[in-house]
Design a protein around this motif. Structure first.
Motif, PDB file in Angstrom:
ATOM      1  N   SER A  12      -1.206  72.512 -42.917  1.00 48.49           N
ATOM      2  CA  SER A  12      -1.851  73.512 -43.760  1.00 48.49           C
ATOM      3  C   SER A  12      -3.346  73.229 -43.917  1.00 48.49           C
ATOM      4  N   ILE A  13      -3.721  71.961 -43.969  1.00 48.64           N
ATOM      5  CA  ILE A  13      -5.132  71.584 -44.104  1.00 48.64           C
ATOM      6  C   ILE A  13      -5.898  72.024 -42.858  1.00 48.64           C
ATOM      7  N   ALA A  14      -5.343  71.753 -41.691  1.00 51.96           N
ATOM      8  CA  ALA A  14      -5.984  72.172 -40.439  1.00 51.96           C
ATOM      9  C   ALA A  14      -6.094  73.695 -40.377  1.00 51.96           C
ATOM     10  N   GLY A  15      -5.083  74.394 -40.879  1.00 54.14           N
ATOM     11  CA  GLY A  15      -5.112  75.857 -40.890  1.00 54.14           C
ATOM     12  C   GLY A  15      -6.247  76.399 -41.737  1.00 54.14           C
ATOM     13  N   VAL A  16      -6.453  75.818 -42.913  1.00 55.62           N
ATOM     14  CA  VAL A  16      -7.556  76.246 -43.783  1.00 55.62           C
ATOM     15  C   VAL A  16      -8.890  75.909 -43.126  1.00 55.62           C
ATOM     16  N   MET A  17      -8.985  74.711 -42.557  1.00 55.22           N
ATOM     17  CA  MET A  17     -10.235  74.324 -41.891  1.00 55.22           C
ATOM     18  C   MET A  17     -10.541  75.247 -40.721  1.00 55.22           C
ATOM     19  N   ALA A  18      -9.527  75.642 -39.969  1.00 53.74           N
ATOM     20  CA  ALA A  18      -9.738  76.553 -38.845  1.00 53.74           C
ATOM     21  C   ALA A  18     -10.218  77.914 -39.344  1.00 53.74           C
ATOM     22  N   ALA A  19      -9.663  78.383 -40.454  1.00 54.95           N
ATOM     23  CA  ALA A  19     -10.083  79.674 -41.008  1.00 54.95           C
ATOM     24  C   ALA A  19     -11.527  79.615 -41.501  1.00 54.95           C
ATOM     25  N   ILE A  20     -11.919  78.492 -42.098  1.00 54.37           N
ATOM     26  CA  ILE A  20     -13.296  78.329 -42.582  1.00 54.37           C
ATOM     27  C   ILE A  20     -14.240  78.148 -41.411  1.00 54.37           C
ATOM     28  N   GLY A  21     -13.848  77.383 -40.428  1.00 58.31           N
ATOM     29  CA  GLY A  21     -14.631  77.215 -39.209  1.00 58.31           C
ATOM     30  C   GLY A  21     -15.387  75.917 -39.136  1.00 58.31           C
ATOM     31  N   ASP A  22     -16.343  75.722 -40.021  1.00 59.93           N
ATOM     32  CA  ASP A  22     -17.152  74.509 -39.990  1.00 59.93           C
ATOM     33  C   ASP A  22     -17.936  74.393 -41.288  1.00 59.93           C
ATOM     34  N   ARG A  23     -18.886  73.483 -41.324  1.00 57.20           N
ATOM     35  CA  ARG A  23     -19.666  73.245 -42.548  1.00 57.20           C
ATOM     36  C   ARG A  23     -20.434  74.484 -42.968  1.00 57.20           C
ATOM     37  N   TRP A  24     -20.925  75.272 -42.001  1.00 53.94           N
ATOM     38  CA  TRP A  24     -21.663  76.483 -42.347  1.00 53.94           C
ATOM     39  C   TRP A  24     -20.737  77.504 -42.980  1.00 53.94           C
ATOM     40  N   GLN A  88      -8.515  82.551 -52.594  1.00 56.27           N
ATOM     41  CA  GLN A  88      -7.541  81.461 -52.640  1.00 56.27           C
ATOM     42  C   GLN A  88      -8.176  80.128 -52.230  1.00 56.27           C
ATOM     43  N   ILE A  89      -9.269  80.190 -51.480  1.00 61.19           N
ATOM     44  CA  ILE A  89      -9.972  78.983 -51.047  1.00 61.19           C
ATOM     45  C   ILE A  89     -11.016  78.544 -52.072  1.00 61.19           C
ATOM     46  N   ALA A  90     -11.394  79.435 -52.974  1.00 67.71           N
ATOM     47  CA  ALA A  90     -12.436  79.141 -53.966  1.00 67.71           C
ATOM     48  C   ALA A  90     -12.209  77.847 -54.768  1.00 67.71           C
ATOM     49  N   PRO A  91     -10.981  77.480 -55.124  1.00 66.70           N
ATOM     50  CA  PRO A  91     -10.802  76.238 -55.893  1.00 66.70           C
ATOM     51  C   PRO A  91     -11.277  74.966 -55.183  1.00 66.70           C
ATOM     52  N   ILE A  92     -11.470  75.048 -53.874  1.00 62.54           N
ATOM     53  CA  ILE A  92     -11.990  73.889 -53.145  1.00 62.54           C
ATOM     54  C   ILE A  92     -13.398  73.541 -53.621  1.00 62.54           C
TER      55      ILE A  92
END
Length: 186
Positions: A12-24, A88-92
């Motif tokens: 699930s962590i990799a899935g969220v990271m893939a959706a976000i893409g990168d630091r930008w 849903q990602i905002a709490p990060i």
């Protein structure tokens, strides 16, 4: 050998990271959570190049985290808004900010942002809550167990939990703290 993407990875962590893409992508989401919504505002906030910003906005939109809305016809201009999935990602954001603050990583003399309950104005802190007792759980007392969707790689990864606990115990012992397990063993 695995490709640069996270395709096929059960995580699930990799899935969220893939959706976000990168630091930008993460910084664009930060700006959206803060209330920015226009292309030039993102550029001013982060200093990202036009090509990178355009690419990351398309990526975030393709992954359903943001939507593009036209706010001007001539010339045509768009604003970007978080979708339900994006929120849903905002709490990060407060979690990363508060960890960065505790480690002194902002380069400022104090926290650059504080997060408050908009209803009460009281500062909020992130944390883990025990679903049975409703009590807060310290990150040092967090354990990770196999979930219903675990595959062989997840089970292998979690087979190293003993080493994780030992490393944590060593860090806590060096700082003079002890986990509840260490306290109950004495």
């Amino acid at each position: 050998m695995r490709s640069k993407g996270f395709d096929g990875m059960v995580c699930s962590i990799a899935g969220v990271m893939a959706a976000i893409g990168d630091r930008w992508g993460m910084l664009i989401l930060r700006d959206l959570v803060c209330g920015l919504s226009r292309y030039e505002d993102f550029r001013q906030s982060s200093g990202v190049t036009n090509a990178t910003l355009s690419d990351r906005l398309k990526h975030l939109e393709a992954n359903g985290l943001i939507e593009r809305r036209r706010y001007q016809v001539n010339p045509e201009r768009f604003e970007y808004l978080l979708t339900r999935k994006g929120w849903q990602i905002a709490p990060i954001m407060p979690v990363l900010a508060q960890i960065g603050d505790s480690l002194g990583m902002s380069g400022a003399s104090g926290p650059p942002m504080t997060f408050v309950n908009r209803k009460t104005g009281a500062e909020i802190r992130w944390g883990f809550i025990d679903q049975k007792t409703g009590e807060p759980v310290s990150p040092v007392d967090l354990d990770i167990k196999e979930g219903a969707g675990a595959d062989d790689v997840v089970r292998w990864r979690l087979s190293h939990a003993g080493a994780r606990r030992q490393a944590l115990d060593d860090i806590l012992a060096a700082s003079g703290e002890a986990t509840d397990v260490q306290k109950s063993d004495s």
